[in-house]
Design an enzyme around this catalytic site. Sequence first.
Site, PDB file in Angstrom:
ATOM      1  N   ASN A  36       0.828  -1.205   0.000  1.00  0.00           N
ATOM      2  CA  ASN A  36       0.000   0.000   0.000  1.00  0.00           C
ATOM      3  C   ASN A  36       0.861   1.254   0.000  1.00  0.00           C
ATOM      4  OD1 ASN A  36      -0.247  -1.297   2.896  1.00  0.00           O
ATOM      5  ND2 ASN A  36      -0.733   0.830   3.312  1.00  0.00           N
ATOM      6  N   ASP A  37       0.745   2.151   0.959  1.00  0.00           N
ATOM      7  CA  ASP A  37       1.262   3.518   0.856  1.00  0.00           C
ATOM      8  C   ASP A  37       2.730   3.619   0.425  1.00  0.00           C
ATOM      9  OD1 ASP A  37      -1.107   3.561   2.232  1.00  0.00           O
ATOM     10  OD2 ASP A  37      -0.427   4.910   3.803  1.00  0.00           O
ATOM     11  N   GLN A  53       4.631   0.345   2.045  1.00  0.00           N
ATOM     12  CA  GLN A  53       3.976  -0.537   2.994  1.00  0.00           C
ATOM     13  C   GLN A  53       3.807  -1.908   2.351  1.00  0.00           C
ATOM     14  OE1 GLN A  53       2.148   1.248   6.283  1.00  0.00           O
ATOM     15  NE2 GLN A  53       4.279   1.554   5.739  1.00  0.00           N
TER      16      GLN A  53
END
Length: 664
Positions: free
Chosen positions: A146-147, A163
């Site tokens: 993710n991020d 992430q």
Amino acid sequence: MADPNPARTFADPEDPIIAATVPDHYTPLLDVDPPAGENSRLPLKGFLVILSGLVLVGLLMALIGENGPSVSQDSQQNDLTLNAPAESTNISAQFLEPASRGPSAGVSEKSFRLHSGVRAPFPWSNTMLTWQRTGYHFQPEKNWMNDPNGPMFYGGWYHFFYQYNPDAAVWGNIVWGHAVSKDLIEWLHLPLAMVADQWYDTNGVWTGSATLLSDGQVIMLYTGATNESVQVQNLAYPADLSDPLLVDWVKYPGNPVLVPPPGIDDKDFRDPTTAWYWPDGKWRIAIGSKVNKTGISLVYNTEDFKKYELIEGVLHAVPGTGMWECVDLYPVSLKEDNGLDTSFNGPGVKHVLKASLDDDKNDYYAIGTYSLESGNWTPDNPNLDVGIGLRYDYGKFYASKTFYDQNKQRRILWGWIGETDGESADIKKGWASVQSIPRTVVFDKKTGTNILQWPVAEIKSLRKSSKKFDKLEVGPGSVVTLEVEKATQMDITAEFEIDKEALKRIGESDVEYSCRTSGGSAQRGELGPFGLLLLADEGRCEQTPVYFYVAKGTDGQLKTFFCTDESRSSLANDVDKRIFGSTVPVIKGEKLSMRILVDHSIIESFAQGGRTCITSRVYPTKAIYGAAQLYVFNNATSASITASIQTWAMKSAYIRPYSSHQES
């Protein structure tokens, strides 16, 4: 745990510093609505601690009732297959919606939740799932991502952290992945940079940012979730600055360096920004939070990144926007096209403030002034403030982060592109999520009201065979086939001109058009929609239109919309198929233009040089591999258009695994 410095308690509801940052004339726009019964300006009666709870997910039952080119034209005036209902798949089954992932831990929802309810899983074949993996967007070899975290240029390499769950294709056990590149396109995966191995990050090594100091030090601040799920800020740094790959990282033994101040909930304190240098010789960072439903950003002073002082007031606050995640603050030049170092301020500079809104999972930005005197940021236009106005991207794009590339004097934006299919499919294919193509960010000097985002120039290195389609006349209700190579992996530029006589004839409209609610590409008007059909099969039962729609308001002025219609993008019933988009400013004398990057299951679209951007995840079942085709269409009722289009087939980027013998 002990707070490293006493923090100010925000107890006074009439605090002038807080109150000054909360204008009382907001009109929420777009997707952010204040809670029912609340005024646009929320009373601040101290920072009430809101206890986070587990989200209860029920079991639901679901019944399921893509040098002389050749072109061919269909003369279907009233049936473009744009208007036909999508085929349905005859599946009826019980389906257990996956457990909510993220909110119980105090971060955004990470699982995709189909907005129209639970659907039975589509019978995806390995062939379909294999096709979905991208060719030139960054993604790890397997598992969940993710991020974007801590991007920077150091030692001749672009460093990118993210992430990552090393154990599964779903969110959980979050650590930091790490990769490096010479050109932002081809990547070398490195060993994990940081893992969850301390009490202060045992429940997750969450989002953070890098700061490069003038003496060559590299500072990494990140949010950790403690053994009691408290969000704290931690310091890390490279073990060996002489290693250009920065393979090994050390966590400061005095972590955490920051804990939630009094009045801030333990799960509402995350995502430190890149630091900027203050004239008094100190550094400042911002951290996202909220007060009731008011999104805020706290600011801290530090000299050594180990001890911090909370600054009175906030950087900025906007009522009704909820929790601010992944806050970003950076300068843009009003005159030059180059980027600026994060610490730069002075004449001819504006500051962009961006927040990722936990409530609706979109990234909003606004342009304004950062005051060295007060330490506050003020929007140029309060009606386009953070969370109620402009977005980086009107599709699937979240948790973005910029960095200043001192190598080429530019500001670069990364964004997380999550999945919009079912978790069962992600688990079967073994991976989930990609990152956007890095984008340069500059101030739009023509409009003076927004930024421009554009794919980094290096992406052109992947272009190979090209075709041009010059001045194609596309009449009302027409679809034209464009014979291209590799329609699943392309870079496309297109310009459109509307018949001038039709522009004169168009009448005023009392109806306000909306990409999301006005019927998509099937809704016909005098001046649109028109654009490209991407990832379409031969019968066009699957297709993803990217298009313009032009309307004339009651004031006689033309208004242009840029949209992506996913409603017919897939025959699968367990994927999201929304219609995305917004208005796009068009300056007098400009042709309508778009650039589109197609890379299997991701489509990134840029209108008018990047004034409005839309990212889509699409999951066709038929329009894949050689069956995917490209069309230009005009679904207007009365206006012809002239289209000039250039396409490039794109090579796949070389993204390789790490070897311990890798030479730097």
